[in-house]
Design an enzyme around this catalytic site. Sequence first.
Site, PDB file in Angstrom:
ATOM      1  N   LYS A  55      66.531 -11.274  40.695  1.00 33.35           N
ATOM      2  CA  LYS A  55      65.516 -10.632  40.713  1.00 33.35           C
ATOM      3  C   LYS A  55      64.493 -10.522  39.465  1.00 33.35           C
ATOM      4  CE  LYS A  55      68.299  -7.165  43.128  1.00 33.35           C
ATOM      5  NZ  LYS A  55      69.278  -5.830  43.069  1.00 33.35           N
ATOM      6  N   GLN A  99      71.250  -1.258  38.962  1.00 37.34           N
ATOM      7  CA  GLN A  99      72.099  -2.203  40.068  1.00 37.34           C
ATOM      8  C   GLN A  99      73.323  -1.297  40.356  1.00 37.34           C
ATOM      9  OE1 GLN A  99      71.002  -5.083  41.057  1.00 37.34           O
ATOM     10  NE2 GLN A  99      72.917  -5.336  42.052  1.00 37.34           N
ATOM     11  N   ASP A 122      64.290   1.014  44.980  1.00 40.71           N
ATOM     12  CA  ASP A 122      65.342   0.857  45.907  1.00 40.71           C
ATOM     13  C   ASP A 122      65.438   1.628  47.169  1.00 40.71           C
ATOM     14  OD1 ASP A 122      67.230  -1.302  45.266  1.00 40.71           O
ATOM     15  OD2 ASP A 122      67.948  -0.171  43.593  1.00 40.71           O
TER      16      ASP A 122
HETATM   17  N1  GUN Z   1      73.666  -3.821  44.895  1.00 42.32           N
HETATM   18  C1  GUN Z   1      73.784  -4.687  45.879  1.00 42.32           C
HETATM   19  N2  GUN Z   1      72.395  -4.567  46.497  1.00 42.32           N
HETATM   20  C2  GUN Z   1      71.594  -3.809  45.761  1.00 42.32           C
HETATM   21  C3  GUN Z   1      70.276  -3.224  45.721  1.00 42.32           C
HETATM   22  O1  GUN Z   1      69.574  -3.601  46.857  1.00 42.32           O
HETATM   23  N3  GUN Z   1      70.028  -2.586  44.777  1.00 42.32           N
HETATM   24  C4  GUN Z   1      70.718  -1.863  43.856  1.00 42.32           C
HETATM   25  N4  GUN Z   1      70.069  -1.355  42.899  1.00 42.32           N
HETATM   26  N5  GUN Z   1      72.041  -2.492  43.626  1.00 42.32           N
HETATM   27  C5  GUN Z   1      72.458  -3.486  44.618  1.00 42.32           C
END
Ligand code: GUN
Length: 293
Positions: A55, A99, A122
Amino acid sequence: MMSNPMILSGKDVSQSVYKKLNEQISFLKSKNITPGLAVVLVGDDPASRVYVKAKTKQFNKLDLVSKTIQLPADTIESDLLNLIRKLNQNPLYHGILVQLPLPKHLNTQNIIESISPKKDVDGFHPENVGHLAIGDPKFIPCTPKGIMRILSHYKIELNGKHVVVLGRSNLVGRPISILTSLKQAGANGTTTLCHSATKNISFFTRSADVVIIALGVPEFLTVDMVKEGAIVIDVGINRIDSNTEKGYRLVGDVNFESVATKVSAITPVPGGVGPMTIAMLVENTVEAATQTL
Ligand code: GUN
């Protein structure tokens, strides 16, 4: 038997997303705004590390602001809440991403609800989940949003189709079941949500025009479970031990080799849904920054 399905390349679609976003980013920069994302990573889950790195790498590539705040696995809830409170106030960051999964001693829902809904790129905050559920979305969770974008890019219509979603997580299954069934252009599907208590999953998948699978079970979906000509979206990213350099290889929730012989279109792993999740995170962050104009 179909032999050559269309490969739905999230990698290609993400490139077209970035091309568009670059124009918006230039515009924002001309107004002295550089979209910024704060990523909070608690603990040292190896998969989470990889995702977070991917990311922030993309944010750097686009010359955006991104900062990863790494906290020890034994971080207490009040410390994490204090950090988020500060990030909510910090104008450098238009988006905040914690995350997931979090270590078990932390209450995930409390943490999510402490993020300002305006910075919730998110789309996990109940306020944003609610907006989505009533068909007036603000921030849409990145993976489901990315799936819808892949479908629209390849001009795959859901209107009148039976969409079968496997998995009911708040991250993917639940929101994609809502999105696919919304009464709006590109959606309007008839969606069935299957989960761990569903009896005879094959009964549902065999009747599906579109299967969206987000179970986290390597190669769960096999050729006997799909209808000829169906469209398959594979959200799984599973690590399987192997004799490769990294010691593992990535496989999806779909047995790609066999399923690909029968379906009309399918997403690969890697290069399918994964790159779209990141592209939609950038898009949501640019959207959050634009709203501060
Ligand atoms: N863990 C797996 N996918 C995601 C996501 O799209 N966002 C977040 N914050 N954690 C994740």
